[in-house]
Motif scaffolding. Structure first.
Motif, PDB file in Angstrom:
ATOM      1  N   SER A  71       0.844  -1.204   0.000  1.00 54.66           N
ATOM      2  CA  SER A  71       0.000   0.000   0.000  1.00 54.66           C
ATOM      3  C   SER A  71       0.872   1.244   0.000  1.00 54.66           C
ATOM      4  O   SER A  71       2.095   1.169   0.249  1.00 54.66           O
ATOM      5  N   GLY A  72       0.228   2.378  -0.247  1.00 54.64           N
ATOM      6  CA  GLY A  72       0.934   3.658  -0.142  1.00 54.64           C
ATOM      7  C   GLY A  72       1.223   3.977   1.316  1.00 54.64           C
ATOM      8  O   GLY A  72       2.266   4.546   1.645  1.00 54.64           O
ATOM      9  N   THR A  73       0.296   3.605   2.197  1.00 55.41           N
ATOM     10  CA  THR A  73       0.492   3.836   3.631  1.00 55.41           C
ATOM     11  C   THR A  73       1.755   3.133   4.104  1.00 55.41           C
ATOM     12  O   THR A  73       2.577   3.715   4.828  1.00 55.41           O
ATOM     13  N   ASP A 169       4.884  12.624  -0.377  1.00 56.64           N
ATOM     14  CA  ASP A 169       3.689  11.783  -0.455  1.00 56.64           C
ATOM     15  C   ASP A 169       3.107  12.021  -1.854  1.00 56.64           C
ATOM     16  O   ASP A 169       2.374  12.991  -2.098  1.00 56.64           O
ATOM     17  N   CYS A 171       1.239   9.853  -3.434  1.00 55.18           N
ATOM     18  CA  CYS A 171       0.220   8.808  -3.599  1.00 55.18           C
ATOM     19  C   CYS A 171      -0.857   9.183  -4.613  1.00 55.18           C
ATOM     20  O   CYS A 171      -1.506   8.317  -5.179  1.00 55.18           O
ATOM     21  N   GLN A 172      -1.069  10.495  -4.827  1.00 54.19           N
ATOM     22  CA  GLN A 172      -2.099  10.916  -5.790  1.00 54.19           C
ATOM     23  C   GLN A 172      -1.476  11.507  -7.062  1.00 54.19           C
ATOM     24  O   GLN A 172      -2.188  12.129  -7.836  1.00 54.19           O
ATOM     25  N   SER A 193       0.789   5.330  -4.101  1.00 49.00           N
ATOM     26  CA  SER A 193      -0.260   4.341  -3.842  1.00 49.00           C
ATOM     27  C   SER A 193      -0.718   3.741  -5.170  1.00 49.00           C
ATOM     28  O   SER A 193      -0.788   4.435  -6.180  1.00 49.00           O
ATOM     29  N   LYS A 198      -6.541   5.247  -7.847  1.00 49.31           N
ATOM     30  CA  LYS A 198      -5.429   6.125  -8.230  1.00 49.31           C
ATOM     31  C   LYS A 198      -5.189   6.129  -9.741  1.00 49.31           C
ATOM     32  O   LYS A 198      -5.658   5.252 -10.464  1.00 49.31           O
TER      33      LYS A 198
HETATM   34  C1  LIG Z   1      -2.330  11.512  -0.222  1.00 50.02           C
HETATM   35  C2  LIG Z   1      -2.399  10.057   0.137  1.00 50.02           C
HETATM   36  N1  LIG Z   1      -1.486   9.530   0.971  1.00 50.02           N
HETATM   37  C3  LIG Z   1      -1.493   8.235   1.294  1.00 50.02           C
HETATM   38  C4  LIG Z   1      -2.432   7.364   0.778  1.00 50.02           C
HETATM   39  C5  LIG Z   1      -2.417   5.952   1.214  1.00 50.02           C
HETATM   40  O1  LIG Z   1      -2.324   5.050   0.149  1.00 50.02           O
HETATM   41  P1  LIG Z   1      -2.962   3.585   0.275  1.00 50.02           P
HETATM   42  O2  LIG Z   1      -4.431   3.711   0.238  1.00 50.02           O
HETATM   43  O3  LIG Z   1      -2.402   2.864  -0.904  1.00 50.02           O
HETATM   44  O4  LIG Z   1      -2.463   3.000   1.559  1.00 50.02           O
HETATM   45  C6  LIG Z   1      -3.407   7.860  -0.103  1.00 50.02           C
HETATM   46  C7  LIG Z   1      -4.452   7.046  -0.749  1.00 50.02           C
HETATM   47  O5  LIG Z   1      -5.136   6.236  -0.371  1.00 50.02           O
HETATM   48  C8  LIG Z   1      -3.393   9.244  -0.414  1.00 50.02           C
HETATM   49  O6  LIG Z   1      -4.331   9.766  -1.233  1.00 50.02           O
END
Ligand SMILES: Cc1ncc(COP(=O)(O)O)c(C=O)c1O
Length: 432
Positions: A71-73, A169, A171-172, A193, A198
């Motif tokens: 995951s992105g997290t 970050d 992720c987007q 992410s 996405k």
């Molecule tokens: C800005 C941002 N950071 C972190 C995340 C976490 O990514 P993930 O859902 O893949 O864990 C997301 C999306 O879900 C995000 O939009």
């Protein structure tokens, strides 16, 4: 007399069924997943799809190293763990983001410190960041929110002055550029992410990226049970020794294969989002009080989300922005427009950051020095709050701009103009 709005019983503007669900799944995506099943290798850190995907994405953004994660997290968490953050360390991030930007900081046992946003770009305000730096600050995480890169030069300059790293970050923001370079590896480390909403969807998944060999080595240890990454693929003599509290943040082969196939169309999808955004922005310019997203000249936006700001006074309306937003949202949705809100408050206003623990407001799962007392004032982020009260998104995670044909934008604009023309009447009707 304006045309009768759908919310008042008129005919909806957007014909049903013309919007395409995200992600667009083509025969080659299906073939890529089936090929994994035919091969029979469905997981493993050194499995073929994950290994190829890491290389292809690293090449795509111009990073030296990329680790595929679940995951992105977890990618964000790995970046913080790679820095060896300690309990009580402070990490500055944006008050306006998805919850995971802050949760990953807590997962690394550190304390999120929120900075307000720039009202035009919606990204981290460098001036506020500077004010929040203390001797305990260990990193800054700017968020490239909605697909627009943050003010990286200004943030890196502050970080350099204080000798702390920056983690993007992203992720987007797959494929977004800052000063002609794709974001992700423009600072110490970055996280992406691959969540199904996405621009580069894989179902779930993520990437940790960096140009630093020592950091990727440390991140990889935390990614796989705390083991030494140079011995993982030794079939006979993998020692399985954990050296640190590692996690299992590996990717899987089917999502990796699907993502590789989608990566080949990322630029095409981003271009579609950009051209749809341009149609909307052009078509909204005659409507005072509806402000399209601002894109500074030195960067590109991937429009994972397209947010318009609303200014009732510029519309000649005496109404609270939140009420106007809700009224517009309902009226646009009745017209068939995929308008949504997404987050409606800054992160520090979330219940998680408003609870009292009996430890003077400290987080029970961190071990800060006894003198630390972190409390989050939900009113301390006026720009993020006013943005979230007075704006909405055109396009949703299920139907983003990247997935739509240009004709959909024409209907969306028609609907926005129609609702705009009927606003005064709507407001008056609500007041009765
Ligand atoms: C800005 C941002 N950071 C972190 C995340 C976490 O990514 P993930 O859902 O893949 O864990 C997301 C999306 O879900 C995000 O939009």
């Amino acid at each position: 007399m304006s045309e009768r709005l759908a919310i008042q019983g008129g005919t909806p503007t957007v014909p049903p069924g013309i919007q395409q669900v995200w992600p667009r799944i083509l025969p080659e995506d299906k073939a890529a997943v089936m090929a994994v099943l035919d091969r029979g290798i469905i997981g493993g850190a050194d499995a073929p799809e994950a290994t190829a995907l890491q290389q292809e994405f690293a090449d795509y953004i111009g990073a030296r190293y990329c680790l595929a994660t679940n995951s992105g997290t977890s990618a964000l968490q790995l970046a913080l763990l790679a820095l060896d953050v300690s309990p009580g360390d402070e990490i500055i991030t944006s008050a306006f983001s998805f919850s995971a930007s802050a949760l990953a900081i807590l997962h690394a046992n550190a304390i999120p410190i929120f900075a307000d946003i720039d009202p035009r770009t919606f990204t981290l305000d460098p001036k506020h960041v500077e004010q929040l730096i203390t001797p305990r600050t260990r990193a800054i995480i700017p968020v490239h929110i909605h697909g627009l890169p943050a003010d990286l030069d200004e943030i890196r300059a502050i970080a350099d002055r204080h000798g702390i790293p920056v983690i993007e970050d992203a992720c987007q923001a797959h494929g977004a550029t800052y000063k002609n370079r794709r974001v992700g590896a423009l600072a110490s480390m970055g996280a992406f992410s691959l969540n199904y909403t996405k621009s580069l969807p894989g179902g779930e998944g993520g990437f940790f990226v960096t140009n630093d060999e020592a950091l990727v080595e440390r991140a990889n240890r935390f990614r796989i049970f705390g083991e030494r990454s140079d011995r993982l693929d030794d079939e006979l003599f993998r020692p399985y020794h954990s050296y640190v509290i590692g996690w299992n943040h590996r990717s899987q082969e089917m999502p990796a294969a699907f993502t590789r196939s989608q990566l080949r169309r990322l630029d095409e999808n981003n271009a579609r989002a950009a051209s749809n955004a341009a149609i909307l922005t052009e078509g909204l310019k005659d409507l005072p009080g509806i402000q399209p997203p601002h894109v500074p000249a030195d960067r590109t936006h991937t429009f994972q989300k397209y947010r318009v700001r609303l200014y009732p006074e510029q519309m000649g309306l005496d109404i609270d922005p939140q009420r106007l937003r809700n009224m517009l949202l309902r009226a646009l949705r009745a017209e068939g427009v995929e308008a949504v809100l997404w987050h409606t408050t800054p992160l520090p206003a979330y219940p998680l950051f408003q609870q009292r623990t009996g430890y003077g407001g400290q987080f029970p799962w961190t071990v800060p020095p006894a003198s630390r007392d972190i409390t989050y004032d939900p009113n301390a982020y006026p720009e993020a709050t006013s943005l979230l009260h007075g704006s909405l998104l055109l396009g949703s995670e299920r139907y983003p701009l990247s997935g739509q044909d240009a004709t959909v934008m024409t209907y969306v604009l028609e609907a926005v103009h129609k609702v705009y023309a009927g606003l005064e009447e709507l407001v008056a009707a609500e007041k009765v």
